[in-house]
Design a protein around this motif. Structure first.
Motif, PDB file in Angstrom:
ATOM      1  N   LEU A 101       2.764  -4.362   9.625  1.00 29.02           N
ATOM      2  CA  LEU A 101       1.330  -4.553   9.799  1.00 29.02           C
ATOM      3  C   LEU A 101       0.639  -4.826   8.472  1.00 29.02           C
ATOM      4  O   LEU A 101       0.702  -4.013   7.541  1.00 29.02           O
ATOM      5  CB  LEU A 101       0.705  -3.321  10.466  1.00 29.02           C
ATOM      6  CG  LEU A 101       1.336  -2.874  11.785  1.00 29.02           C
ATOM      7  CD1 LEU A 101       0.601  -1.647  12.333  1.00 29.02           C
ATOM      8  CD2 LEU A 101       1.340  -3.996  12.805  1.00 29.02           C
ATOM      9  N   THR A 102      -0.026  -5.967   8.387  1.00 26.34           N
ATOM     10  CA  THR A 102      -0.935  -6.236   7.284  1.00 26.34           C
ATOM     11  C   THR A 102      -2.139  -5.309   7.435  1.00 26.34           C
ATOM     12  O   THR A 102      -2.597  -5.041   8.546  1.00 26.34           O
ATOM     13  CB  THR A 102      -1.393  -7.703   7.335  1.00 26.34           C
ATOM     14  OG1 THR A 102      -0.245  -8.551   7.369  1.00 26.34           O
ATOM     15  CG2 THR A 102      -2.232  -8.048   6.132  1.00 26.34           C
ATOM     16  N   GLY A 133       2.764  -5.428  -3.000  1.00 19.52           N
ATOM     17  CA  GLY A 133       3.630  -5.095  -1.888  1.00 19.52           C
ATOM     18  C   GLY A 133       4.968  -5.791  -2.026  1.00 19.52           C
ATOM     19  O   GLY A 133       5.287  -6.356  -3.069  1.00 19.52           O
ATOM     20  N   VAL A 134       5.762  -5.721  -0.987  1.00 23.60           N
ATOM     21  CA  VAL A 134       7.081  -6.345  -1.011  1.00 23.60           C
ATOM     22  C   VAL A 134       7.146  -7.426   0.056  1.00 23.60           C
ATOM     23  O   VAL A 134       6.293  -7.509   0.948  1.00 23.60           O
ATOM     24  CB  VAL A 134       8.197  -5.302  -0.809  1.00 23.60           C
ATOM     25  CG1 VAL A 134       8.162  -4.261  -1.908  1.00 23.60           C
ATOM     26  CG2 VAL A 134       8.081  -4.625   0.561  1.00 23.60           C
ATOM     27  N   TYR A 137      -4.304  -7.124   1.647  1.00 27.18           N
ATOM     28  CA  TYR A 137      -4.480  -7.896   2.877  1.00 27.18           C
ATOM     29  C   TYR A 137      -4.392  -9.396   2.614  1.00 27.18           C
ATOM     30  O   TYR A 137      -3.698 -10.126   3.317  1.00 27.18           O
ATOM     31  CB  TYR A 137      -5.827  -7.549   3.513  1.00 27.18           C
ATOM     32  CG  TYR A 137      -6.217  -8.412   4.689  1.00 27.18           C
ATOM     33  CD1 TYR A 137      -5.657  -8.198   5.946  1.00 27.18           C
ATOM     34  CD2 TYR A 137      -7.143  -9.441   4.549  1.00 27.18           C
ATOM     35  CE1 TYR A 137      -6.011  -8.986   7.028  1.00 27.18           C
ATOM     36  CE2 TYR A 137      -7.505 -10.234   5.627  1.00 27.18           C
ATOM     37  CZ  TYR A 137      -6.932 -10.000   6.859  1.00 27.18           C
ATOM     38  OH  TYR A 137      -7.282 -10.789   7.925  1.00 27.18           O
ATOM     39  N   TYR A 138      -5.074  -9.853   1.593  1.00 24.24           N
ATOM     40  CA  TYR A 138      -5.152 -11.300   1.363  1.00 24.24           C
ATOM     41  C   TYR A 138      -3.806 -11.862   0.904  1.00 24.24           C
ATOM     42  O   TYR A 138      -3.502 -13.022   1.168  1.00 24.24           O
ATOM     43  CB  TYR A 138      -6.244 -11.611   0.330  1.00 24.24           C
ATOM     44  CG  TYR A 138      -7.607 -11.128   0.771  1.00 24.24           C
ATOM     45  CD1 TYR A 138      -8.301 -11.783   1.783  1.00 24.24           C
ATOM     46  CD2 TYR A 138      -8.187 -10.004   0.205  1.00 24.24           C
ATOM     47  CE1 TYR A 138      -9.545 -11.329   2.203  1.00 24.24           C
ATOM     48  CE2 TYR A 138      -9.429  -9.550   0.614  1.00 24.24           C
ATOM     49  CZ  TYR A 138     -10.103 -10.216   1.616  1.00 24.24           C
ATOM     50  OH  TYR A 138     -11.331  -9.763   2.039  1.00 24.24           O
ATOM     51  N   PHE A 139      -3.001 -11.033   0.227  1.00 23.57           N
ATOM     52  CA  PHE A 139      -1.667 -11.482  -0.176  1.00 23.57           C
ATOM     53  C   PHE A 139      -0.686 -11.409   0.982  1.00 23.57           C
ATOM     54  O   PHE A 139       0.063 -12.347   1.247  1.00 23.57           O
ATOM     55  CB  PHE A 139      -1.156 -10.633  -1.344  1.00 23.57           C
ATOM     56  CG  PHE A 139       0.235 -10.990  -1.797  1.00 23.57           C
ATOM     57  CD1 PHE A 139       0.437 -12.018  -2.690  1.00 23.57           C
ATOM     58  CD2 PHE A 139       1.342 -10.299  -1.319  1.00 23.57           C
ATOM     59  CE1 PHE A 139       1.716 -12.354  -3.115  1.00 23.57           C
ATOM     60  CE2 PHE A 139       2.620 -10.622  -1.727  1.00 23.57           C
ATOM     61  CZ  PHE A 139       2.811 -11.657  -2.626  1.00 23.57           C
ATOM     62  N   GLN A 140      -0.688 -10.300   1.714  1.00 22.49           N
ATOM     63  CA  GLN A 140       0.316 -10.074   2.745  1.00 22.49           C
ATOM     64  C   GLN A 140       0.096 -10.939   3.984  1.00 22.49           C
ATOM     65  O   GLN A 140       1.046 -11.223   4.718  1.00 22.49           O
ATOM     66  CB  GLN A 140       0.328  -8.592   3.143  1.00 22.49           C
ATOM     67  CG  GLN A 140       0.976  -7.688   2.117  1.00 22.49           C
ATOM     68  CD  GLN A 140       2.489  -7.807   2.074  1.00 22.49           C
ATOM     69  OE1 GLN A 140       3.123  -8.082   3.074  1.00 22.49           O
ATOM     70  NE2 GLN A 140       3.053  -7.611   0.893  1.00 22.49           N
ATOM     71  N   GLY A 144       0.806  -1.208   0.000  1.00 19.41           N
ATOM     72  CA  GLY A 144       0.000   0.000   0.000  1.00 19.41           C
ATOM     73  C   GLY A 144       0.843   1.263   0.000  1.00 19.41           C
ATOM     74  O   GLY A 144       2.066   1.236   0.106  1.00 19.41           O
ATOM     75  N   CYS A 145       0.185   2.406  -0.152  1.00 19.59           N
ATOM     76  CA  CYS A 145       0.829   3.723  -0.145  1.00 19.59           C
ATOM     77  C   CYS A 145       1.938   3.767  -1.183  1.00 19.59           C
ATOM     78  O   CYS A 145       1.703   3.523  -2.351  1.00 19.59           O
ATOM     79  CB  CYS A 145       1.300   4.078   1.260  1.00 19.59           C
ATOM     80  SG  CYS A 145      -0.068   4.215   2.446  1.00 19.59           S
TER      81      CYS A 145
END
Length: 589
Positions: free
Chosen positions: A217-218, A196-197, A223-226, A186-187
């Motif tokens: 923090l997820t 994300g990474v 969300y579902y990936f992290q 995100g961001c």
């Protein structure tokens, strides 16, 4: 290369980053800057043409220009970097040439190098690819280290050697740094294709800023990936002195309008009965209770959002809008025992985030503060720009650190100011319930080990910023005039009761203060806005703290204001429970 792409060498893209601006001055001409990169060195030619659609080509294609490029080869520059104990370590490297251009090129970076940062992180023995020429490099490793700058020339493969120096090592005193609010999606992060990474990409950031503990923090985006990286245990990349742990921010969830929540030390990230994010509660109280039931340490993120005021006084009595995503519904939740452990500080304007905390402390509640960066959303410069230092006995563990935050055995800091071992009558903050009991009004002794590090010359550009301009917490804002001193203040019920000036030369000094306590009060130490301890509660004659009728009235009015902003977005099936919780808070205040 051979095959169908034979002869294709350039990677061409439009460049829209600074120094380009959204609106340019001058005549109404449309500008475009091409950024051209070559994988291979040597002379290359390209035929560059431009048109604005079918039929717009010039006669004879005279809008095509053949350009000859000379792609200079890069050379590996190996970074040899040792800690103060001579051990290999990781550091941040900011490399520039004589024209102030940054290397490696930020627009071509892939994780673990982040394109939104000027610096890159390298461990001892790793290299940075640079073309021939003259460069400067500034090496840093978080706010506890002294930066170093070197000039060097690159003519071929080479090596640079750095022996890092600390100005302070709080871990030697048992104080361990942590940033409880970091994101890997995100961001500023990638959204596609990796969503994300990965932990391996976050680790150099954490190690390179010398954080002892990092809570990644997820949250809503990815969300579902992290969430695959959450295990309830430290990530395997962790070392005995540096812990990487995945936890949860309730942000991008149905309750986000009432305040984002940070849940640390979870065993399970899935809310009971929720199959998707949309199934989660639409207000904060049940989520906080669910987190506490599984032993998590829970609180509100980026506390100041929604609590904006015009005043610069602490405390002040302006009524914020309670219309944001900070510690808004905290004003309700704090009145329910065993519900909320902390509110966050350091990543929003200090007047806004400390104001609500001071008012609730004045009405006898004992919520703590904990430092966070919200990387890379509020700050993407680096992790740990605001952090908590928690006192841990024996080997560092995630659970011990969280327990210290919950107990108040911690202070928030920008890392450039330290307020260690704060005590009142020898009772350390965070021990013995942080309580000192007096039979009657009397004098107490306040003690703290204080240290700070300021550059000898003031940074006028930073000092002239309003308090609601970044960076919100920085020791430069606390500097007294043009001196190298800062005020260390003892706060009683939110008001300054005593002050001593501290020379910010990096040395640890033991400060003591003698105070008269007339009635039950909370006591803390701060260097504003750079560091703030959690409080010690001095109870006189066994009476509870009732420090300010105005604070109680402010809290009561705040509950009513918060309800006007949140009620409309609470699910119909939850509205009666929420109404009862708000009514309870009104009765308490």
């Amino acid at each position: 290369p051979e095959g169908p792409v034979a002869g294709r060498w350039p990677d061409i893209s439009l460049y829209t980053q600074p120094p380009m601006r959204q609106r340019l001055s001058g005549l109404g001409v449309e500008y475009a800057i091409l950024q051209i990169a070559s994988r291979d060195p040597g002379k290359r030619s390209a035929l560059i043409g431009i048109n604005v659609g079918q039929g717009s080509q010039d006669v004879g294609f005279r809008n095509d220009v053949e350009v000859l490029f000379d792609a200079r080869p890069s050379h590996p520059v190996v970074m040899r970097v040792k800690d103060v104990h001579g051990q290999p370590t990781t550091a941040g490297f900011l490399v520039k040439d004589g024209l102030d251009r940054i290397y490696p090129a930020v627009s071509k970076r892939l994780a673990p190098d982040f394109f939104f940062q000027p610096q890159v992180y390298r461990r001892d023995g790793q290299s940075i690819a640079l073309p021939g020429g003259d460069f400067t490099v500034t090496v840093t490793r978080g706010p506890e280290y002294l930066p170093q700058t070197k000039r060097f020339s690159v003519k071929g493969a080479s090596e640079l050697i750095f022996d890092l120096l600390r100005w302070i090592d709080p871990a030697q005193y048992g104080w361990y740094s942590g940033d409880h609010h970091i994101h890997s999606s995100g961001c500023s992060h990638y959204e596609n294709p990796t969503e994300g990474v990965r932990p391996e990409d976050m680790w150099p950031q954490i190690d390179g800023e010398a954080l002892n503990l990092a809570s990644v923090l997820t949250w809503g985006p990815s969300y579902y990936f992290q969430k695959q990286f959450f295990s309830g245990a430290d990530h395997p990349l962790s070392t005995p002195s540096r812990l990487l742990h995945y936890d949860l921010e309730v942000s991008g969830f149905p309750s986000s309008h009432a305040g984002h929540l940070v849940l640390l030390g979870l065993k399970d990230q899935d809310y009971p009965g929720a199959k998707r994010l949309e199934d989660w509660p639409t207000w904060t109280f049940p989520i906080l209770r669910w987190g506490r039931e599984q032993g998590a340490v829970v609180g509100f993120a980026h506390s100041g959002w929604g609590l904006e005021v015009k005043s610069s006084e602490l405390p002040n009595y302006e009524m914020p809008g309670f219309d944001g995503i900070g510690a808004n519904e905290f004003i309700v939740d704090v009145t329910h025992p065993d519900t909320v452990d902390f509110i966050s500080a350091g990543d929003t304007p200090y007047v806004w985030e400390l104001g609500i905390w001071y008012h609730t402390l004045n009405t006898a509640f004992r919520t703590r503060i904990s430092g966070e960066t919200d990387f890379p959303c509020i700050f993407d410069d680096k992790v740990g720009m605001a952090r908590s230092y928690a006192k841990v006995d024996g080997p560092l563990t995630y659970r011990k650190w969280l327990d210290a935050v919950r107990a108040g055995r911690s202070y928030v800091s920008d890392g450039k100011t330290h307020l260690m071992d704060f005590s009142v009558n020898s009772t350390l903050a965070g021990s013995a319930d942080s309580e000192v009991r007096l039979a009657s009004p009397g004098r107490v002794t306040v003690a703290v080990k204080a240290a700070a590090n300021l550059e000898p010359e003031p940074n006028e550009a930073l000092r002239q910023l309003r308090y609601d301009e970044k960076p919100y917490w920085d020791i430069e804002r606390a500097r007294i005039g043009s001196t190298r001193t800062v005020p260390v203040e003892v706060i009683v019920n939110g008001r300054r009761a005593a002050v001593q000036n501290l020379i910010a030369d990096g040395k640890v000094r033991a400060l003591t203060f003698d105070l008269k306590i007339e009635r039950s009060s909370w006591v803390a130490v701060r260097v504003l806005p750079s560091a703030h301890t959690n409080p010690v509660f001095v109870l006189v004659g066994g009476k509870p703290i009732r420090a300010s009728r105005r604070s109680a009235q402010w809290c009561l009015d705040a509950v009513n204001q918060c309800w006007t902003q949140k009620a409309a977005r609470i699910r119909a099936s939850e509205i009666e429970a929420a109404r009862a919780a708000y009514d309870h808070a009104r009765e308490v205040y």
